[in-house]
Design a protein around this motif. Sequence first.
Motif, PDB file in Angstrom:
ATOM      1  N   LEU A  26     -16.612 -37.858  26.771  1.00  0.00           N
ATOM      2  CA  LEU A  26     -15.192 -37.867  26.406  1.00  0.00           C
ATOM      3  C   LEU A  26     -14.963 -38.714  25.151  1.00  0.00           C
ATOM      4  CD1 LEU A  26     -13.518 -38.277  29.917  1.00  0.00           C
ATOM      5  CD2 LEU A  26     -13.910 -36.180  28.638  1.00  0.00           C
ATOM      6  N   ALA A  27     -15.655 -39.851  25.061  1.00  0.00           N
ATOM      7  CA  ALA A  27     -15.463 -40.745  23.918  1.00  0.00           C
ATOM      8  C   ALA A  27     -16.019 -40.156  22.625  1.00  0.00           C
ATOM      9  CB  ALA A  27     -16.116 -42.093  24.208  1.00  0.00           C
ATOM     10  N   LEU A  28     -16.915 -39.185  22.723  1.00  0.00           N
ATOM     11  CA  LEU A  28     -17.514 -38.587  21.522  1.00  0.00           C
ATOM     12  C   LEU A  28     -16.680 -37.449  20.936  1.00  0.00           C
ATOM     13  CD1 LEU A  28     -21.287 -38.602  22.506  1.00  0.00           C
ATOM     14  CD2 LEU A  28     -20.207 -39.879  20.643  1.00  0.00           C
ATOM     15  N   ARG A  29     -15.562 -37.091  21.599  1.00  0.00           N
ATOM     16  CA  ARG A  29     -14.664 -36.114  20.972  1.00  0.00           C
ATOM     17  C   ARG A  29     -14.227 -36.642  19.608  1.00  0.00           C
ATOM     18  NH1 ARG A  29     -10.232 -35.539  25.676  1.00  0.00           N
ATOM     19  NH2 ARG A  29     -11.423 -34.445  27.286  1.00  0.00           N
ATOM     20  N   GLY A  30     -14.345 -35.807  18.615  1.00  0.00           N
ATOM     21  CA  GLY A  30     -13.953 -36.206  17.267  1.00  0.00           C
ATOM     22  C   GLY A  30     -14.998 -37.034  16.549  1.00  0.00           C
ATOM     23  N   ARG A  31     -16.103 -37.361  17.226  1.00  0.00           N
ATOM     24  CA  ARG A  31     -17.182 -38.133  16.599  1.00  0.00           C
ATOM     25  C   ARG A  31     -18.469 -37.302  16.516  1.00  0.00           C
ATOM     26  NH1 ARG A  31     -15.434 -43.169  15.864  1.00  0.00           N
ATOM     27  NH2 ARG A  31     -13.968 -44.140  17.329  1.00  0.00           N
ATOM     28  N   ALA A  32     -18.877 -36.712  17.631  1.00  0.00           N
ATOM     29  CA  ALA A  32     -20.085 -35.889  17.633  1.00  0.00           C
ATOM     30  C   ALA A  32     -19.787 -34.532  17.002  1.00  0.00           C
ATOM     31  CB  ALA A  32     -20.593 -35.705  19.058  1.00  0.00           C
ATOM     32  N   SER A  33     -20.761 -34.013  16.267  1.00  0.00           N
ATOM     33  CA  SER A  33     -20.590 -32.695  15.645  1.00  0.00           C
ATOM     34  C   SER A  33     -21.131 -31.576  16.532  1.00  0.00           C
ATOM     35  CB  SER A  33     -21.287 -32.661  14.282  1.00  0.00           C
ATOM     36  OG  SER A  33     -22.645 -33.067  14.385  1.00  0.00           O
ATOM     37  N   ALA A  34     -22.086 -31.892  17.394  1.00  0.00           N
ATOM     38  CA  ALA A  34     -22.642 -30.933  18.346  1.00  0.00           C
ATOM     39  C   ALA A  34     -23.269 -31.727  19.483  1.00  0.00           C
ATOM     40  CB  ALA A  34     -23.684 -30.038  17.682  1.00  0.00           C
ATOM     41  N   MET A  35     -23.350 -31.114  20.664  1.00  0.00           N
ATOM     42  CA  MET A  35     -23.870 -31.867  21.804  1.00  0.00           C
ATOM     43  C   MET A  35     -24.290 -30.911  22.913  1.00  0.00           C
ATOM     44  SD  MET A  35     -22.220 -35.246  23.599  1.00  0.00           S
ATOM     45  CE  MET A  35     -20.635 -34.517  24.076  1.00  0.00           C
ATOM     46  N   LEU A  36     -25.276 -31.350  23.706  1.00  0.00           N
ATOM     47  CA  LEU A  36     -25.654 -30.714  24.965  1.00  0.00           C
ATOM     48  C   LEU A  36     -26.301 -31.770  25.848  1.00  0.00           C
ATOM     49  CD1 LEU A  36     -28.698 -30.618  23.942  1.00  0.00           C
ATOM     50  CD2 LEU A  36     -28.367 -28.177  23.641  1.00  0.00           C
ATOM     51  N   ASP A  37     -26.564 -31.418  27.109  1.00  0.00           N
ATOM     52  CA  ASP A  37     -27.238 -32.377  27.972  1.00  0.00           C
ATOM     53  C   ASP A  37     -28.705 -31.991  28.108  1.00  0.00           C
ATOM     54  OD1 ASP A  37     -26.897 -30.175  29.682  1.00  0.00           O
ATOM     55  OD2 ASP A  37     -26.499 -31.411  31.440  1.00  0.00           O
ATOM     56  N   VAL A  38     -29.521 -32.997  28.410  1.00  0.00           N
ATOM     57  CA  VAL A  38     -30.964 -32.808  28.493  1.00  0.00           C
ATOM     58  C   VAL A  38     -31.320 -32.491  29.936  1.00  0.00           C
ATOM     59  CG1 VAL A  38     -33.232 -33.824  28.101  1.00  0.00           C
ATOM     60  CG2 VAL A  38     -31.330 -34.398  26.575  1.00  0.00           C
ATOM     61  N   SER A  39     -31.463 -31.206  30.226  1.00  0.00           N
ATOM     62  CA  SER A  39     -31.843 -30.776  31.572  1.00  0.00           C
ATOM     63  C   SER A  39     -33.246 -30.192  31.607  1.00  0.00           C
ATOM     64  CB  SER A  39     -30.837 -29.748  32.104  1.00  0.00           C
ATOM     65  OG  SER A  39     -30.741 -28.635  31.225  1.00  0.00           O
ATOM     66  N   ASP A  40     -33.674 -29.544  30.533  1.00  0.00           N
ATOM     67  CA  ASP A  40     -34.967 -28.862  30.509  1.00  0.00           C
ATOM     68  C   ASP A  40     -35.970 -29.518  29.563  1.00  0.00           C
ATOM     69  OD1 ASP A  40     -34.076 -26.955  32.336  1.00  0.00           O
ATOM     70  OD2 ASP A  40     -33.199 -25.730  30.756  1.00  0.00           O
ATOM     71  N   GLY A  41     -35.694 -30.738  29.123  1.00  0.00           N
ATOM     72  CA  GLY A  41     -36.572 -31.430  28.185  1.00  0.00           C
ATOM     73  C   GLY A  41     -35.905 -31.597  26.843  1.00  0.00           C
ATOM     74  N   LEU A  42     -36.089 -32.774  26.230  1.00  0.00           N
ATOM     75  CA  LEU A  42     -35.387 -33.093  24.986  1.00  0.00           C
ATOM     76  C   LEU A  42     -35.687 -32.065  23.896  1.00  0.00           C
ATOM     77  CD1 LEU A  42     -35.006 -36.680  23.526  1.00  0.00           C
ATOM     78  CD2 LEU A  42     -35.441 -34.739  22.025  1.00  0.00           C
ATOM     79  N   LEU A  43     -36.952 -31.735  23.690  1.00  0.00           N
ATOM     80  CA  LEU A  43     -37.286 -30.792  22.624  1.00  0.00           C
ATOM     81  C   LEU A  43     -36.787 -29.389  22.931  1.00  0.00           C
ATOM     82  CD1 LEU A  43     -40.927 -31.841  21.648  1.00  0.00           C
ATOM     83  CD2 LEU A  43     -38.783 -32.442  20.511  1.00  0.00           C
ATOM     84  N   GLY A  44     -36.933 -28.969  24.180  1.00  0.00           N
ATOM     85  CA  GLY A  44     -36.466 -27.639  24.545  1.00  0.00           C
ATOM     86  C   GLY A  44     -34.970 -27.494  24.371  1.00  0.00           C
ATOM     87  N   ASP A  45     -34.226 -28.494  24.820  1.00  0.00           N
ATOM     88  CA  ASP A  45     -32.771 -28.425  24.688  1.00  0.00           C
ATOM     89  C   ASP A  45     -32.335 -28.624  23.241  1.00  0.00           C
ATOM     90  OD1 ASP A  45     -31.923 -27.870  27.365  1.00  0.00           O
ATOM     91  OD2 ASP A  45     -32.569 -29.876  27.912  1.00  0.00           O
ATOM     92  N   LEU A  46     -33.036 -29.495  22.507  1.00  0.00           N
ATOM     93  CA  LEU A  46     -32.726 -29.655  21.088  1.00  0.00           C
ATOM     94  C   LEU A  46     -32.859 -28.316  20.368  1.00  0.00           C
ATOM     95  CD1 LEU A  46     -32.139 -31.262  18.527  1.00  0.00           C
ATOM     96  CD2 LEU A  46     -34.575 -31.907  18.469  1.00  0.00           C
TER      97      LEU A  46
END
Length: 320
Positions: free
Chosen positions: A196-216
């Motif tokens: 919620l705090a990253l609204r207006g700050r982050a340009s893109a986002m997802l959560d890491v469920s399947d591995g950092l590189l895979g989700d990246l």
Amino acid sequence: MASEFDLIRHHFSRPTRHTDLAGGDDAALWQPTPGHQLAVSTDMLVEGRHFFADADPTDLGWKSLAVNVSDLAAMGVTPRWALLALAVPDADADWLAAFADGFYACAEAFGVDLVGGDTTRGPRNLSITICGEVPTGAAIRRDGARVGDDLWVSGHPGRAALALWHLRDRLPLAADHRDACLAALHRPQPRTALGLALRGRASAMLDVSDGLLGDLGHLLDASAVGAQIDASRLPDAALIAACGDAERARQACLAGGDDYELLFSAPLAQRDAIAALGRSLALPVHRIGTLTAPAEGLTLRAADGTNTALARAGFDHFTA
């Protein structure tokens, strides 16, 4: 033996907070907040695929909802309502009571109303649909990253993988790190406040469920960018301390999965504000790299400045 409706009435009928009509009818009713969009996500946990047959039902109740809450956190969405479709091999009252306690503990922690669902006899399968609200146009999507943005990740990705390897493969873990790793696997903490705090700050986002590189990889594809990860900035020190194996720790951090941390990009101008945000939330946030031109792909920059191409390793439900 309790009937299906007795089961629902006894274990999954508790007061709601922001719902006009919850369980007991053909559909639930609620009124979205004016000026907000609804966000909807679904996740399924299957015994033998996502959790062990002897998994603690209270932990499983928590996790089944938490992984869904995390999907909304990853878009800066406030969670509100959930529906639970539950298949169990039998109406074990003790198992169901413990599962419900864990589920409702997570619901209480994140302000979620259980508003309905379905139950049936069958192989143990937990399917949750979650709904939330976000001011119109404020959701953080995967396709907003730009070349030159910083790349960040929250928390300690890799702990859940170490716990899995400890339980499944007997990987030794240091006693003073074992509980934190097991908690990451069994009781993931959705990063709702950060999202919620990253609204207006982050340009893109997802959560890491399947591995950092895979989700990246999903973020890079959606935004049509590449990424350079700085090996010296990866949060793997605690993982090395936990397992005593730097290579295994790096593997857990980059490809382990099941962490439900937030992976996001942000303009350089937000760097100080994001670091301060992490401090205010008592949540580590790590600036691990930079987004690059798409032709540069995904690389790892070593301490000596050399770059190595990285595979987008991660969990896949049909190939793993």
